[in-house]
Design an enzyme around this catalytic site. Structure first.
Site, PDB file in Angstrom:
ATOM      1  N   SER A 123       0.820  -1.211   0.000  1.00  0.00           N
ATOM      2  CA  SER A 123       0.000   0.000   0.000  1.00  0.00           C
ATOM      3  C   SER A 123       0.855   1.262   0.000  1.00  0.00           C
ATOM      4  O   SER A 123       0.316   2.356  -0.148  1.00  0.00           O
ATOM      5  CB  SER A 123      -0.961   0.011   1.191  1.00  0.00           C
ATOM      6  OG  SER A 123      -0.368  -0.500   2.335  1.00  0.00           O
ATOM      7  N   HIS A 144      -2.804  -3.233  -6.291  1.00  0.00           N
ATOM      8  CA  HIS A 144      -3.196  -2.793  -4.952  1.00  0.00           C
ATOM      9  C   HIS A 144      -4.695  -2.992  -4.769  1.00  0.00           C
ATOM     10  O   HIS A 144      -5.505  -2.184  -5.223  1.00  0.00           O
ATOM     11  CB  HIS A 144      -2.799  -1.317  -4.761  1.00  0.00           C
ATOM     12  CG  HIS A 144      -3.037  -0.803  -3.383  1.00  0.00           C
ATOM     13  ND1 HIS A 144      -3.317   0.512  -3.107  1.00  0.00           N
ATOM     14  CD2 HIS A 144      -3.050  -1.431  -2.179  1.00  0.00           C
ATOM     15  CE1 HIS A 144      -3.483   0.664  -1.807  1.00  0.00           C
ATOM     16  NE2 HIS A 144      -3.336  -0.499  -1.229  1.00  0.00           N
ATOM     17  N   GLU A 156      -5.764  -0.685  -7.836  1.00  0.00           N
ATOM     18  CA  GLU A 156      -4.784   0.200  -8.456  1.00  0.00           C
ATOM     19  C   GLU A 156      -3.735  -0.677  -9.154  1.00  0.00           C
ATOM     20  O   GLU A 156      -3.108  -1.521  -8.501  1.00  0.00           O
ATOM     21  CB  GLU A 156      -4.120   1.089  -7.398  1.00  0.00           C
ATOM     22  CG  GLU A 156      -5.096   2.085  -6.772  1.00  0.00           C
ATOM     23  CD  GLU A 156      -4.459   3.009  -5.745  1.00  0.00           C
ATOM     24  OE1 GLU A 156      -4.905   4.154  -5.633  1.00  0.00           O
ATOM     25  OE2 GLU A 156      -3.518   2.581  -5.036  1.00  0.00           O
ATOM     26  N   ASN A 194      -4.765   7.053  -1.691  1.00  0.00           N
ATOM     27  CA  ASN A 194      -4.257   7.695  -0.476  1.00  0.00           C
ATOM     28  C   ASN A 194      -3.843   9.140  -0.717  1.00  0.00           C
ATOM     29  O   ASN A 194      -3.768   9.932   0.222  1.00  0.00           O
ATOM     30  CB  ASN A 194      -3.072   6.912   0.101  1.00  0.00           C
ATOM     31  CG  ASN A 194      -3.552   5.779   0.991  1.00  0.00           C
ATOM     32  OD1 ASN A 194      -4.697   5.783   1.449  1.00  0.00           O
ATOM     33  ND2 ASN A 194      -2.692   4.810   1.221  1.00  0.00           N
TER      34      ASN A 194
HETATM   35  P1  NAI Z   1      -1.369  -9.185   7.701  1.00  0.00           P
HETATM   36  O1  NAI Z   1      -0.467  -8.896   8.831  1.00  0.00           O
HETATM   37  O2  NAI Z   1      -2.810  -9.462   7.966  1.00  0.00           O
HETATM   38  O3  NAI Z   1      -0.781 -10.429   6.889  1.00  0.00           O
HETATM   39  C1  NAI Z   1       0.556 -10.525   6.476  1.00  0.00           C
HETATM   40  C2  NAI Z   1       0.906 -12.009   6.400  1.00  0.00           C
HETATM   41  O4  NAI Z   1       2.187 -12.131   5.788  1.00  0.00           O
HETATM   42  C3  NAI Z   1       0.980 -12.697   7.778  1.00  0.00           C
HETATM   43  O5  NAI Z   1       0.137 -13.843   7.769  1.00  0.00           O
HETATM   44  C4  NAI Z   1       2.455 -13.060   7.899  1.00  0.00           C
HETATM   45  O6  NAI Z   1       2.648 -14.297   8.587  1.00  0.00           O
HETATM   46  C5  NAI Z   1       2.871 -13.188   6.448  1.00  0.00           C
HETATM   47  N1  NAI Z   1       4.300 -13.049   6.199  1.00  0.00           N
HETATM   48  C6  NAI Z   1       5.164 -12.181   6.780  1.00  0.00           C
HETATM   49  N2  NAI Z   1       6.396 -12.348   6.245  1.00  0.00           N
HETATM   50  C7  NAI Z   1       6.299 -13.332   5.318  1.00  0.00           C
HETATM   51  C8  NAI Z   1       7.216 -13.961   4.424  1.00  0.00           C
HETATM   52  N3  NAI Z   1       8.494 -13.588   4.388  1.00  0.00           N
HETATM   53  N4  NAI Z   1       6.769 -14.948   3.615  1.00  0.00           N
HETATM   54  C9  NAI Z   1       5.482 -15.342   3.662  1.00  0.00           C
HETATM   55  N5  NAI Z   1       4.564 -14.806   4.486  1.00  0.00           N
HETATM   56  C10 NAI Z   1       4.968 -13.796   5.290  1.00  0.00           C
HETATM   57  O7  NAI Z   1      -1.210  -7.973   6.677  1.00  0.00           O
HETATM   58  P2  NAI Z   1      -2.250  -7.438   5.590  1.00  0.00           P
HETATM   59  O8  NAI Z   1      -3.116  -6.421   6.203  1.00  0.00           O
HETATM   60  O9  NAI Z   1      -2.853  -8.592   4.883  1.00  0.00           O
HETATM   61  O10 NAI Z   1      -1.259  -6.652   4.598  1.00  0.00           O
HETATM   62  C11 NAI Z   1      -0.474  -7.332   3.656  1.00  0.00           C
HETATM   63  C12 NAI Z   1       0.010  -6.358   2.614  1.00  0.00           C
HETATM   64  O11 NAI Z   1      -1.115  -5.755   1.973  1.00  0.00           O
HETATM   65  C13 NAI Z   1       0.859  -5.220   3.135  1.00  0.00           C
HETATM   66  O12 NAI Z   1       1.803  -4.895   2.174  1.00  0.00           O
HETATM   67  C14 NAI Z   1      -0.156  -4.091   3.302  1.00  0.00           C
HETATM   68  O13 NAI Z   1       0.449  -2.821   3.253  1.00  0.00           O
HETATM   69  C15 NAI Z   1      -1.035  -4.336   2.105  1.00  0.00           C
HETATM   70  N6  NAI Z   1      -2.391  -3.810   2.192  1.00  0.00           N
HETATM   71  C16 NAI Z   1      -3.109  -3.890   3.356  1.00  0.00           C
HETATM   72  C17 NAI Z   1      -4.405  -3.410   3.413  1.00  0.00           C
HETATM   73  C18 NAI Z   1      -5.207  -3.493   4.671  1.00  0.00           C
HETATM   74  O14 NAI Z   1      -6.215  -2.759   4.793  1.00  0.00           O
HETATM   75  N7  NAI Z   1      -4.870  -4.363   5.607  1.00  0.00           N
HETATM   76  C19 NAI Z   1      -5.047  -2.769   2.238  1.00  0.00           C
HETATM   77  C20 NAI Z   1      -4.232  -2.830   1.043  1.00  0.00           C
HETATM   78  C21 NAI Z   1      -2.952  -3.301   1.046  1.00  0.00           C
END
Ligand code: NAI
Length: 505
Positions: A123, A144, A156, A194
């Site tokens: 993001s 995105h 996006e 954003n």
């Molecule tokens: P989250 O914390 O819910 O999930 C991230 C997952 O990645 C976790 O299950 C973790 O165990 C795993 N992980 C960490 N390092 C890893 C690796 N090296 N290999 C494999 N798995 C790994 O995070 P979320 O919210 O799903 O965000 C994920 C991405 O999406 C980030 O880049 C965030 O900025 C982006 N994003 C998030 C949004 C939101 O509203 N939560 C909206 C749009 C984008």
């Protein structure tokens, strides 16, 4: 949901909030979806959560049982990145950490099919910087999605500096086949959504910091007059002020301290105090709501004097409104000594409007001409104005039951300021080719839930009026954040449509 013609094998890396939503979208559209996470339990949790979500859709009748079963069968849990089968598309959704993401991309590239696309759901990180970890950065792109991915239909599509047009076109077609709406966005800080969101909440925080109006008044004006589902302070409370503050800083710094994005002092203190919004139980509002919200003090009001209305485009409408409420309206060129003088300024405050017309400031009131008078009437007066005059005028405006908001003197009231900022940030985005005008409006509606995009709002209020508001706000305050955007100026001065795109010329 129908099976799309463009299906294949997907690898989703990271099975958290975003990864599982993305996996669900692709699986229900016929893709084989391999799901991997550094924490194996995250994968099993994700599969269970997707199963429950699909069950709810079946119960509601929006998905057939057969479709749900087939979608679940297409979800393939994988133990580690090195155990992935060859894939056509990978979407990385791991923690928002550049070093971790770059390492994931190095590993993915080693296993990808020759034509595969490698995408990041980041993001905030630069796609070019992530792509630099790969031997073939030209096939790396940002996709995105928004949270929750099955419901939020905007994606996006962000080509990095070296991404090929063919990869961008294929990624866009894939998103379209999923029934989502792709918008192509340049690889800049905050991407598009954003960046656009800075106008609505950023200017509202400014208005609060200047002591012009309370959050509930600002929210009331924007929801009643422009049909926003949520006011800016409700949005900040929902998002969490800590999250918003981080985005404010990222976009401001990323654009080298661009004044339009300048954060407001006071936000950091609210974050430090834990006033984050819904998640901490208190933000700009209390959750659950505080029952003791203050009613406006009843001011002593004069018997209603006659009213004189400033000549100009709103004179006829204001005269008709005032007469319909039972007021006597003076028709002379200047107000009598007994009259209330009504001004309807665009981009000016009541002080300046009164001074330019050499009116008595103590007996002058200003009514926002752009706020819809059938829904909400926003009134302000100059410092030192006679309180009995203001109270008498507000009482008059309330006679037909339409709410009246009284605010402190503010160039551009509330609505004009928020519109000027939203429209000018959109104009800058179009001018700098961050995104095409139609995509800017679509992103504001689908990504931010706005009732209309900023260009459509400007069209409805009148491009020249919005330009005049920006021009006068800038002239009066001297603040660079209000400087008229060249894109807006050219289209307003030439009477062209505001969304006229000249990028192909
Ligand atoms: P989250 O914390 O819910 O999930 C991230 C997952 O990645 C976790 O299950 C973790 O165990 C795993 N992980 C960490 N390092 C890893 C690796 N090296 N290999 C494999 N798995 C790994 O995070 P979320 O919210 O799903 O965000 C994920 C991405 O999406 C980030 O880049 C965030 O900025 C982006 N994003 C998030 C949004 C939101 O509203 N939560 C909206 C749009 C984008």
């Amino acid at each position: 949901m129908t099976q799309s013609p463009s299906t294949g094998t997907l690898a989703v890396v990271g099975a958290g909030a975003m990864g599982r939503g993305i996996a669900q979208v692709f699986a229900t559209h016929g893709w084989r979806v391999q799901l991997v996470d550094a924490r194996p339990a995250a994968v099993s949790d994700a599969v269970a959560a997707i199963g429950q979500h699909l069950d709810r859709l079946v119960a509601k009748g929006s998905l057939s049982r057969d479709h749900a079963t087939a979608s679940m069968a297409r979800l393939l849990p994988v133990d580690s990145l090195t155990a992935l089968e060859p894939f056509d598309l990978a979407i990385e959704a791991v923690v928002e950490d550049a070093a971790v993401k770059r390492h994931v991309f190095e590993q993915l590239e080693a296993m990808a099919r020759p034509q595969a696309i490698l995408a990041s759901n980041t993001s905030s990180l630069s796609i070019a910087a992530i792509a630099a970890a790969c031997q073939q950065p030209e096939r790396v792109i940002g996709l995105h999605f928004f949270n929750p991915a099955p419901l939020m239909k905007l994606v996006e599509v962000i080509p990095g500096a070296r991404t090929t047009q063919a990869v961008t076109a294929r990624a866009t077609a894939i998103i379209q086949a999923l029934g989502h709406h792709p918008v192509t966005v340049a690889d800049r800080p905050g991407f598009l959504v954003n960046t656009l969101s800075r106008g609505y909440t950023g200017e509202a925080l400014r208005i609060l910091a200047e002591g012009v109006a309370e959050p509930s008044v600002v929210d009331h004006v924007m929801t009643r007059c422009l049909d926003f589902r949520m006011g800016p302070f409700e949005v900040l409370d929902l998002t969490g002020l800590d999250v918003s503050a981080a985005v404010m800083r990222q976009v401001y710094d990323g654009y080298w301290q661009e004044p339009r994005f300048q954060p407001t002092p006071g936000v950091a203190a609210r974050v430090a105090a834990g006033l984050l919004g819904r998640k901490s139980g208190k933000g700009f509002y209390a959750y659950p709501p505080d029952p003791s919200s203050a009613a406006e003090p009843v001011a002593h009001a004069l018997p209603l004097p006659p009213i004189w209305v400033e000549p100009g485009p709103w004179q006829l409408g204001a005269t008709t409104l005032l007469r319909s409420l039972g007021a006597e309206v003076e028709a002379a060129a200047r107000p009598s000594a007994a009259a209330i003088a009504l001004v309807t300024p665009v981009g000016l405050d009541c002080t300046e409007a009164a001074a330019r017309l050499t009116l008595c400031p103590a007996r002058t009131v200003a009514l926002d001409p752009l706020a819809r008078w059938d829904r909400c009437r926003v009134v302000m007066a100059a410092p030192g104005a006679d309180p009995a005059i203001g109270a008498a005028f507000a009482n008059l405006l309330r006679r037909d039951g339409v709410p009246v908001c009284r605010i402190r003197d503010s160039a551009g009231f509330i609505l004009q300021r928020l519109v000027v900022m939203m429209v000018q940030i959109a104009c800058d985005a179009a001018q700098s080719r961050l995104a095409a005008p139609a995509d800017i409006d679509r992103a504001a509606m689908l990504g931010l839930g706005y009732p209309q995009g900023p260009f459509a709002i400007a069209r409805d209020l009148g491009i020249t009026t919005v330009y005049d508001a920006a021009y006068r706000l800038f002239a009066l305050t001297g603040e660079a954040r209000y400087r008229p955007s060249p894109w807006l100026r050219r289209r307003a001065r030439l009477s062209l449509p505001i969304d006229l795109d000249d990028s192909a010329d």
